[in-house]
Design a protein around this motif. Structure first.
Motif, mmCIF file in Angstrom:
data_model
loop_
_atom_site.group_PDB
_atom_site.id
_atom_site.type_symbol
_atom_site.label_atom_id
_atom_site.label_comp_id
_atom_site.label_asym_id
_atom_site.label_seq_id
_atom_site.Cartn_x
_atom_site.Cartn_y
_atom_site.Cartn_z
ATOM 1 N N LYS A 178 86.345 67.936 4.856
ATOM 2 C CA LYS A 178 85.530 68.731 5.765
ATOM 3 C C LYS A 178 84.135 68.123 5.910
ATOM 4 O O LYS A 178 83.524 67.714 4.928
ATOM 5 C CB LYS A 178 85.407 70.167 5.253
ATOM 6 N N LYS A 179 83.656 68.063 7.149
ATOM 7 C CA LYS A 179 82.302 67.612 7.433
ATOM 8 C C LYS A 179 81.428 68.832 7.721
ATOM 9 O O LYS A 179 81.698 69.588 8.642
ATOM 10 C CB LYS A 179 82.288 66.690 8.644
ATOM 11 N N GLN A 180 80.423 69.022 6.894
ATOM 12 C CA GLN A 180 79.505 70.122 7.151
ATOM 13 C C GLN A 180 78.593 69.744 8.323
ATOM 14 O O GLN A 180 78.143 68.602 8.423
ATOM 15 C CB GLN A 180 78.679 70.429 5.907
ATOM 16 N N PRO A 181 78.320 70.661 9.220
ATOM 17 C CA PRO A 181 77.495 70.345 10.398
ATOM 18 C C PRO A 181 76.078 69.966 9.987
ATOM 19 O O PRO A 181 75.535 70.516 9.026
ATOM 20 C CB PRO A 181 77.523 71.651 11.202
ATOM 21 N N PRO A 182 75.469 69.028 10.689
ATOM 22 C CA PRO A 182 74.097 68.616 10.364
ATOM 23 C C PRO A 182 73.101 69.743 10.578
ATOM 24 O O PRO A 182 73.293 70.600 11.441
ATOM 25 C CB PRO A 182 73.846 67.447 11.327
ATOM 26 N N GLN A 183 72.057 69.726 9.755
ATOM 27 C CA GLN A 183 71.011 70.748 9.844
ATOM 28 C C GLN A 183 69.701 70.096 10.286
ATOM 29 O O GLN A 183 69.511 68.889 10.135
ATOM 30 C CB GLN A 183 70.817 71.419 8.480
ATOM 31 N N HIS A 184 68.820 70.900 10.807
ATOM 32 C CA HIS A 184 67.497 70.430 11.202
ATOM 33 C C HIS A 184 66.462 71.092 10.290
ATOM 34 O O HIS A 184 65.987 72.205 10.582
ATOM 35 C CB HIS A 184 67.224 70.768 12.670
ATOM 36 N N PRO A 185 66.136 70.435 9.162
ATOM 37 C CA PRO A 185 65.241 71.063 8.184
ATOM 38 C C PRO A 185 63.793 71.120 8.669
ATOM 39 O O PRO A 185 63.390 70.390 9.591
ATOM 40 C CB PRO A 185 65.359 70.130 6.969
ATOM 41 N N LEU A 186 63.023 72.005 8.037
ATOM 42 C CA LEU A 186 61.592 72.064 8.298
ATOM 43 C C LEU A 186 60.937 70.762 7.844
ATOM 44 O O LEU A 186 61.489 70.032 7.021
ATOM 45 C CB LEU A 186 60.968 73.247 7.547
ATOM 46 N N LYS A 187 59.747 70.491 8.354
ATOM 47 C CA LYS A 187 59.084 69.236 8.019
ATOM 48 C C LYS A 187 58.836 69.112 6.519
ATOM 49 O O LYS A 187 59.047 68.053 5.926
ATOM 50 C CB LYS A 187 57.753 69.129 8.769
ATOM 51 N N GLU A 188 58.395 70.203 5.871
ATOM 52 C CA GLU A 188 58.128 70.133 4.442
ATOM 53 C C GLU A 188 59.415 69.924 3.651
ATOM 54 O O GLU A 188 59.418 69.256 2.614
ATOM 55 C CB GLU A 188 57.417 71.398 3.963
ATOM 56 N N HIS A 189 60.542 70.465 4.146
ATOM 57 C CA HIS A 189 61.833 70.223 3.501
ATOM 58 C C HIS A 189 62.253 68.776 3.700
ATOM 59 O O HIS A 189 62.744 68.130 2.765
ATOM 60 C CB HIS A 189 62.894 71.161 4.074
ATOM 61 N N ALA A 190 62.070 68.269 4.910
ATOM 62 C CA ALA A 190 62.439 66.877 5.199
ATOM 63 C C ALA A 190 61.622 65.912 4.347
ATOM 64 O O ALA A 190 62.144 64.906 3.840
ATOM 65 C CB ALA A 190 62.237 66.588 6.681
ATOM 66 N N ASP A 191 60.333 66.209 4.152
ATOM 67 C CA ASP A 191 59.482 65.353 3.321
ATOM 68 C C ASP A 191 59.943 65.374 1.864
ATOM 69 O O ASP A 191 59.941 64.336 1.187
ATOM 70 C CB ASP A 191 58.023 65.820 3.410
ATOM 71 N N ALA A 192 60.342 66.564 1.369
ATOM 72 C CA ALA A 192 60.820 66.679 -0.015
ATOM 73 C C ALA A 192 62.111 65.883 -0.206
ATOM 74 O O ALA A 192 62.295 65.205 -1.221
ATOM 75 C CB ALA A 192 61.039 68.147 -0.372
ATOM 76 N N ILE A 193 62.996 65.960 0.783
ATOM 77 C CA ILE A 193 64.256 65.212 0.711
ATOM 78 C C ILE A 193 63.980 63.710 0.719
ATOM 79 O O ILE A 193 64.560 62.942 -0.061
ATOM 80 C CB ILE A 193 65.179 65.601 1.880
ATOM 81 N N LYS A 194 63.082 63.273 1.589
ATOM 82 C CA LYS A 194 62.748 61.852 1.691
ATOM 83 C C LYS A 194 62.157 61.336 0.386
ATOM 84 O O LYS A 194 62.524 60.249 -0.092
ATOM 85 C CB LYS A 194 61.761 61.640 2.842
#
Length: 250
Positions: A178-194
């Motif tokens: 199963k492929k989970q659908p892509p999400q569009h995280p908040l900028k602060e979430h995206a920075d934490a992931i990066k």
């Protein structure tokens, strides 16, 4: 009792007695025991006679002791600490019970002192301040001699040689990936992931790969320290993974 212990004790068929009832294994299968035997078990100075059912089946254990044995010894087991406590003669417990305020002080580890490793103030050991001077000196010397095997950051830990141990996902082949659908995280979430991905790649803990079948999204949650924790949503993967009846302690 499982085959390894049965053979290790050099038991013979004539030592066994009949046992007719069936047992249900951890996997839910019905097993007919070979027989049973009564053997003494010694714990400290106490000896208790215990009936063992001999089972001809695979198990990571050599023997499983049930509640009657614990009750006979007055013992208390802890699955959390992987230990069994036995009462001593004339005492209620082998470990004295401390008042709640003493337990609180013990939990806070107030009796520890920092020992610097080098010039970096972030790298230090903690040893008991109430240790005898000679014992404390020997402990500190030993730690400093072997300082090369310690890390002060999870990202400093070296990679484990796959020839020593590796992890394998035993995914059921009957489950549709199963492929989970892509999400569009908040900028602060995206920075934490990066930031987290950059740290893990720098430590060579992860590498970039392409999975056209299984895809899991990242989830960012806030810790009590107000910092971000980056997790992976393995909900679908967990459903495709058989239940581990004997998980390794974490």
């Amino acid at each position: 009792m499982y085959p390894d212990l049965y053979k290790g004790l050099n038991l013979k068929p004539e030592d066994l007695t009949a046992y007719n009832s069936s047992l249900v294994s951890f996997e839910g299968k019905t097993i007919t025991p070979r027989s049973q035997i009564r053997l003494p078990i010694q714990a400290r100075l106490d000896v208790v006679e215990v009936d063992f059912i001999v089972v001809d089946a695979y198990s990571p254990y050599t023997v499983i002791v049930a509640r009657p044995w614990l009750h006979a010894l007055g013992a208390v087991s802890s699955t959390l600490h992987q230990k069994v406590k036995y009462p001593l003669e004339g005492q209620q417990s082998a470990t004295p019970v401390l008042p709640s305020n003493e337990l609180t002080e013990e939990a806070k580890c107030k009796d520890l002192e920092k020992v610097a490793v080098g010039i970096d103030p972030k790298k230090f050991f903690q040893v008991g301040s109430k240790l005898p001077p000679q014992e404390k000196e020997e402990l500190i010397g030993f730690l400093r001699e072997n300082v090369d095997i310690f890390v002060w950051d999870a990202y400093e830990a070296p990679r484990v040689d796959p020839s020593f141990i590796y992890h394998h996902l035993n995914v059921s082949p009957s489950v549709t990936p199963k492929k989970q659908p892509p999400q569009h995280p908040l900028k602060e979430h995206a920075d934490a992931i990066k930031d987290e991905v950059t740290k893990l790649k720098k430590a060579r803990a992860i590498k970039e790969v392409f999975y056209p079948e299984w895809l899991a999204i990242t989830v960012v949650v806030k810790k009590k320290s107000r910092k971000w924790r980056v997790c992976v949503d393995f909900t679908d993967l967990n459903k495709a993974y058989p239940i581990d009846l004997f998980p390794m302690p974490g």
